[in-house]
Scaffold this motif. Structure first.
Motif, PDB file in Angstrom:
ATOM      1  N   GLY A  34       0.813  -1.219   0.000  1.00  0.00           N
ATOM      2  CA  GLY A  34       0.000   0.000   0.000  1.00  0.00           C
ATOM      3  C   GLY A  34       0.837   1.256   0.000  1.00  0.00           C
ATOM      4  O   GLY A  34       0.533   2.222  -0.712  1.00  0.00           O
ATOM      5  N   GLY A  35       1.915   1.256   0.800  1.00  0.00           N
ATOM      6  CA  GLY A  35       2.784   2.420   0.842  1.00  0.00           C
ATOM      7  C   GLY A  35       3.460   2.680  -0.492  1.00  0.00           C
ATOM      8  O   GLY A  35       3.584   3.833  -0.927  1.00  0.00           O
ATOM      9  N   ARG A  36       3.882   1.614  -1.154  1.00  0.00           N
ATOM     10  CA  ARG A  36       4.538   1.780  -2.447  1.00  0.00           C
ATOM     11  C   ARG A  36       3.540   2.223  -3.519  1.00  0.00           C
ATOM     12  O   ARG A  36       3.851   3.088  -4.346  1.00  0.00           O
ATOM     13  CB  ARG A  36       5.199   0.467  -2.873  1.00  0.00           C
ATOM     14  CG  ARG A  36       6.079   0.587  -4.115  1.00  0.00           C
ATOM     15  CD  ARG A  36       7.197   1.580  -3.906  1.00  0.00           C
ATOM     16  NE  ARG A  36       8.099   1.649  -5.055  1.00  0.00           N
ATOM     17  CZ  ARG A  36       9.128   2.483  -5.140  1.00  0.00           C
ATOM     18  NH1 ARG A  36       9.392   3.336  -4.162  1.00  0.00           N
ATOM     19  NH2 ARG A  36       9.904   2.491  -6.208  1.00  0.00           N
ATOM     20  N   LEU A  37       2.343   1.655  -3.490  1.00  0.00           N
ATOM     21  CA  LEU A  37       1.324   2.052  -4.467  1.00  0.00           C
ATOM     22  C   LEU A  37       0.976   3.528  -4.337  1.00  0.00           C
ATOM     23  O   LEU A  37       0.848   4.244  -5.342  1.00  0.00           O
ATOM     24  CB  LEU A  37       0.068   1.198  -4.274  1.00  0.00           C
ATOM     25  CG  LEU A  37       0.112  -0.230  -4.831  1.00  0.00           C
ATOM     26  CD1 LEU A  37      -1.163  -0.973  -4.465  1.00  0.00           C
ATOM     27  CD2 LEU A  37       0.301  -0.210  -6.345  1.00  0.00           C
ATOM     28  N   TYR A  38       0.818   3.993  -3.100  1.00  0.00           N
ATOM     29  CA  TYR A  38       0.489   5.410  -2.901  1.00  0.00           C
ATOM     30  C   TYR A  38       1.596   6.304  -3.460  1.00  0.00           C
ATOM     31  O   TYR A  38       1.324   7.306  -4.132  1.00  0.00           O
ATOM     32  CB  TYR A  38       0.285   5.698  -1.415  1.00  0.00           C
ATOM     33  CG  TYR A  38      -0.074   7.134  -1.126  1.00  0.00           C
ATOM     34  CD1 TYR A  38      -1.409   7.542  -1.118  1.00  0.00           C
ATOM     35  CD2 TYR A  38       0.907   8.088  -0.883  1.00  0.00           C
ATOM     36  CE1 TYR A  38      -1.741   8.868  -0.867  1.00  0.00           C
ATOM     37  CE2 TYR A  38       0.589   9.413  -0.628  1.00  0.00           C
ATOM     38  CZ  TYR A  38      -0.736   9.794  -0.630  1.00  0.00           C
ATOM     39  OH  TYR A  38      -1.070  11.109  -0.382  1.00  0.00           O
ATOM     40  N   HIS A  39       2.844   5.930  -3.190  1.00  0.00           N
ATOM     41  CA  HIS A  39       3.958   6.737  -3.680  1.00  0.00           C
ATOM     42  C   HIS A  39       4.009   6.746  -5.208  1.00  0.00           C
ATOM     43  O   HIS A  39       4.178   7.810  -5.825  1.00  0.00           O
ATOM     44  CB  HIS A  39       5.276   6.183  -3.128  1.00  0.00           C
ATOM     45  CG  HIS A  39       6.485   6.754  -3.789  1.00  0.00           C
ATOM     46  ND1 HIS A  39       6.932   8.037  -3.550  1.00  0.00           N
ATOM     47  CD2 HIS A  39       7.360   6.213  -4.695  1.00  0.00           C
ATOM     48  CE1 HIS A  39       8.014   8.268  -4.272  1.00  0.00           C
ATOM     49  NE2 HIS A  39       8.299   7.171  -4.978  1.00  0.00           N
ATOM     50  N   VAL A  40       3.869   5.577  -5.819  1.00  0.00           N
ATOM     51  CA  VAL A  40       3.959   5.495  -7.279  1.00  0.00           C
ATOM     52  C   VAL A  40       2.807   6.240  -7.945  1.00  0.00           C
ATOM     53  O   VAL A  40       2.989   6.941  -8.949  1.00  0.00           O
ATOM     54  CB  VAL A  40       3.991   4.017  -7.730  1.00  0.00           C
ATOM     55  CG1 VAL A  40       3.885   3.912  -9.250  1.00  0.00           C
ATOM     56  CG2 VAL A  40       5.279   3.340  -7.246  1.00  0.00           C
ATOM     57  N   ILE A  41       1.611   6.124  -7.388  1.00  0.00           N
ATOM     58  CA  ILE A  41       0.440   6.794  -7.977  1.00  0.00           C
ATOM     59  C   ILE A  41       0.552   8.306  -7.858  1.00  0.00           C
ATOM     60  O   ILE A  41       0.258   9.047  -8.812  1.00  0.00           O
ATOM     61  CB  ILE A  41      -0.854   6.289  -7.310  1.00  0.00           C
ATOM     62  CG1 ILE A  41      -1.090   4.825  -7.682  1.00  0.00           C
ATOM     63  CG2 ILE A  41      -2.049   7.144  -7.716  1.00  0.00           C
ATOM     64  CD1 ILE A  41      -2.245   4.185  -6.939  1.00  0.00           C
ATOM     65  N   THR A  42       0.961   8.783  -6.686  1.00  0.00           N
ATOM     66  CA  THR A  42       1.014  10.236  -6.487  1.00  0.00           C
ATOM     67  C   THR A  42       2.260  10.869  -7.117  1.00  0.00           C
ATOM     68  O   THR A  42       2.304  12.094  -7.313  1.00  0.00           O
ATOM     69  CB  THR A  42       0.994  10.567  -4.979  1.00  0.00           C
ATOM     70  OG1 THR A  42       2.062   9.858  -4.310  1.00  0.00           O
ATOM     71  CG2 THR A  42      -0.333  10.152  -4.368  1.00  0.00           C
ATOM     72  N   ILE A  88      11.830  -0.675  -4.393  1.00  0.00           N
ATOM     73  CA  ILE A  88      11.410  -0.061  -3.135  1.00  0.00           C
ATOM     74  C   ILE A  88      12.607   0.352  -2.291  1.00  0.00           C
ATOM     75  O   ILE A  88      12.530   1.262  -1.465  1.00  0.00           O
ATOM     76  CB  ILE A  88      10.491  -1.037  -2.362  1.00  0.00           C
ATOM     77  CG1 ILE A  88       9.815  -0.319  -1.194  1.00  0.00           C
ATOM     78  CG2 ILE A  88      11.252  -2.253  -1.913  1.00  0.00           C
ATOM     79  CD1 ILE A  88       8.778  -1.153  -0.503  1.00  0.00           C
ATOM     80  N   TRP A  89      13.750  -0.329  -2.474  1.00  0.00           N
ATOM     81  CA  TRP A  89      14.927  -0.020  -1.674  1.00  0.00           C
ATOM     82  C   TRP A  89      15.508   1.351  -1.986  1.00  0.00           C
ATOM     83  O   TRP A  89      16.331   1.875  -1.228  1.00  0.00           O
ATOM     84  CB  TRP A  89      15.990  -1.097  -1.885  1.00  0.00           C
ATOM     85  CG  TRP A  89      16.373  -1.296  -3.316  1.00  0.00           C
ATOM     86  CD1 TRP A  89      17.324  -0.617  -4.010  1.00  0.00           C
ATOM     87  CD2 TRP A  89      15.793  -2.230  -4.245  1.00  0.00           C
ATOM     88  NE1 TRP A  89      17.386  -1.061  -5.304  1.00  0.00           N
ATOM     89  CE2 TRP A  89      16.461  -2.067  -5.475  1.00  0.00           C
ATOM     90  CE3 TRP A  89      14.791  -3.194  -4.137  1.00  0.00           C
ATOM     91  CZ2 TRP A  89      16.144  -2.819  -6.603  1.00  0.00           C
ATOM     92  CZ3 TRP A  89      14.485  -3.951  -5.253  1.00  0.00           C
ATOM     93  CH2 TRP A  89      15.148  -3.762  -6.464  1.00  0.00           C
ATOM     94  N   GLN A  90      15.106   1.944  -3.104  1.00  0.00           N
ATOM     95  CA  GLN A  90      15.584   3.275  -3.446  1.00  0.00           C
ATOM     96  C   GLN A  90      14.776   4.372  -2.764  1.00  0.00           C
ATOM     97  O   GLN A  90      15.035   5.553  -2.969  1.00  0.00           O
ATOM     98  CB  GLN A  90      15.547   3.465  -4.966  1.00  0.00           C
ATOM     99  CG  GLN A  90      16.527   2.569  -5.706  1.00  0.00           C
ATOM    100  CD  GLN A  90      16.504   2.787  -7.210  1.00  0.00           C
ATOM    101  OE1 GLN A  90      15.640   3.506  -7.733  1.00  0.00           O
ATOM    102  NE2 GLN A  90      17.444   2.170  -7.915  1.00  0.00           N
ATOM    103  N   GLY A  91      13.821   3.955  -1.934  1.00  0.00           N
ATOM    104  CA  GLY A  91      12.996   4.924  -1.220  1.00  0.00           C
ATOM    105  C   GLY A  91      11.649   5.106  -1.896  1.00  0.00           C
ATOM    106  O   GLY A  91      11.475   4.781  -3.074  1.00  0.00           O
ATOM    107  N   GLY A  92      10.704   5.614  -1.127  1.00  0.00           N
ATOM    108  CA  GLY A  92       9.389   5.879  -1.688  1.00  0.00           C
ATOM    109  C   GLY A  92       8.301   5.002  -1.101  1.00  0.00           C
ATOM    110  O   GLY A  92       7.847   4.057  -1.745  1.00  0.00           O
ATOM    111  N   LEU A  93       7.890   5.307   0.141  1.00  0.00           N
ATOM    112  CA  LEU A  93       6.761   4.644   0.784  1.00  0.00           C
ATOM    113  C   LEU A  93       5.850   5.721   1.351  1.00  0.00           C
ATOM    114  O   LEU A  93       6.287   6.537   2.170  1.00  0.00           O
ATOM    115  CB  LEU A  93       7.219   3.700   1.908  1.00  0.00           C
ATOM    116  CG  LEU A  93       7.901   2.398   1.501  1.00  0.00           C
ATOM    117  CD1 LEU A  93       8.401   1.661   2.751  1.00  0.00           C
ATOM    118  CD2 LEU A  93       6.944   1.513   0.721  1.00  0.00           C
ATOM    119  N   GLY A  94       4.610   5.726   0.915  1.00  0.00           N
ATOM    120  CA  GLY A  94       3.653   6.700   1.424  1.00  0.00           C
ATOM    121  C   GLY A  94       2.950   6.153   2.657  1.00  0.00           C
ATOM    122  O   GLY A  94       2.312   5.101   2.593  1.00  0.00           O
TER     123      GLY A  94
END
Length: 344
Positions: A67-75, A93-99
């Motif tokens: 969910g955190g990754r999806l939010y980041h990628v979508i936004t 995901i290891w490069q950062g980006g979790l909402g």
């Protein structure tokens, strides 16, 4: 010349042989451990079984990461799907980006599944987890420090964060918004712990207070950031999200307090019976041990009494005209010899 600042790491990866240890992932793992460990302590204190929080986390954590990754990628879709970008990076995901918004939302779905399987109420489990989740966020935010991302506006304050030249960033000193949010999360956790102990919150209100406290801080911290983001009516998207979620959390807190005041007496069916059975088993063992000890004492006392009597008989002083046991035997033997002599 900058006299004081917070340095950034030269790299976010440490290679342990063929295994890369990434700072961002390491911070997330530490955060998960802290949340589960602290949540378990609170769950047991509320009357639940030890290990239940971890069992449900097996469902909540994977859902939360997705969910955190999806939010980041979508936004922030332009970082992965615009011209010149590689869409495969959306999975790195290891490069950062979790909402956090997506992590909590989808993580709650996973937690609901886990709670249903265990037959326990989701609000009670969320209340136990809430402070630990805030501490976990405080740990996780340091992953942004390793990746040199999500910093604020340029500044020359002594606690400024020094950023080096790199992709999508300009060297300089900036507000360490990752540090601000980390400290805010610790403060929110302490606030929640105090309020729960003072007012005996239940039925999801501990979690609602945590969400409201986090959103209040996230709104002003988000306003300081300078990384690229979508804006609505002049405000960053995450600022609007924080404000909306804050209002929803407060509304839930107020309505819940009126509809279901107090705190749940039973959070996990069967846990109280298990504790009582364990206590009775321990008491029974204690009684048996006590009886064995008393019996051992009686046996030793009896043996000591018998030994004392024997010693007393052997060492008893002879009064005039009295004969002890040895003297009686000796006299009997003499009398027998005399009578034999007379008869002879």
């Amino acid at each position: 010349m900058d006299l004081a600042y917070i340095p950034s790491p030269s790299t976010g990866v440490i290679d342990l042989g063929p295994i890369p240890l990434r700072g961002y992932a390491f911070c997330i793992i530490i955060g998960v451990f802290v949340a589960v460990w602290f949540g378990n302590k609170r769950w047991v204190a509320r009357g639940g079984r030890s290990g239940t929080v971890a069992d449900i986390a097996v469902w909540a954590v994977p859902f939360g990461l997705v969910g955190g990754r999806l939010y980041h990628v979508i936004t922030d879709y332009q970082l992965y799907f615009s011209e010149g970008e590689n869409w495969v990076d959306a999975f790195k995901i290891w490069q950062g980006g979790l909402g956090i918004w997506g992590a909590v939302a989808l993580g709650a779905v996973g937690a609901w599944i886990g709670c249903r399987r265990r037959g326990i109420p989701l609000p009670a489990w969320a209340d136990a987890l809430a402070p630990g989740l805030a501490f976990a966020q405080a740990c996780g935010r340091w992953g942004n420090w390793f990746n040199q991302e999500l910093y604020g506006k340029a500044t020359d304050v002594p606690w400024a964060l020094k950023i080096s030249e790199g992709p999508n960033r300009v060297a300089g000193t900036y507000h360490p918004t990752f540090l601000y949010e980390s400290l805010w999360c610790i403060g929110a956790a302490l606030l929640v712990l105090w309020a729960d102990r003072r007012f005996k919150l239940g039925h999801g209100r501990v979690f609602a207070l945590y969400v409201a406290a986090y959103c209040a801080g996230r709104a002003w911290i988000e306003y300081m950031r300078v990384d690229e983001a979508h804006h609505i009516l002049g405000l960053r998207l995450n600022v609007w999200t924080a404000l909306i979620v804050f209002v929803l959390a407060v509304v839930y807190f107020v309505i819940s307090a009126k509809v279901r005041p107090g705190r749940e007496e039973i959070v996990e069916p069967g846990a109280a019976e298990d504790a009582a059975a364990a206590a009775e088993s321990g008491d029974a063992e204690g009684v048996e041990t006590a009886e064995d000890t008393e019996a051992s004492k009686d046996t030793k006392a009896s043996a000591a009494a018998e030994g004392g009597a024997d010693k007393a008989l052997k060492k008893a002083p002879k009064a005039d005209g009295d004969a002890g046991p040895a003297d009686a035997v000796e006299t009997s033997e003499k009398n027998g010899t005399a009578e034999t002599a007379k008869k002879g």
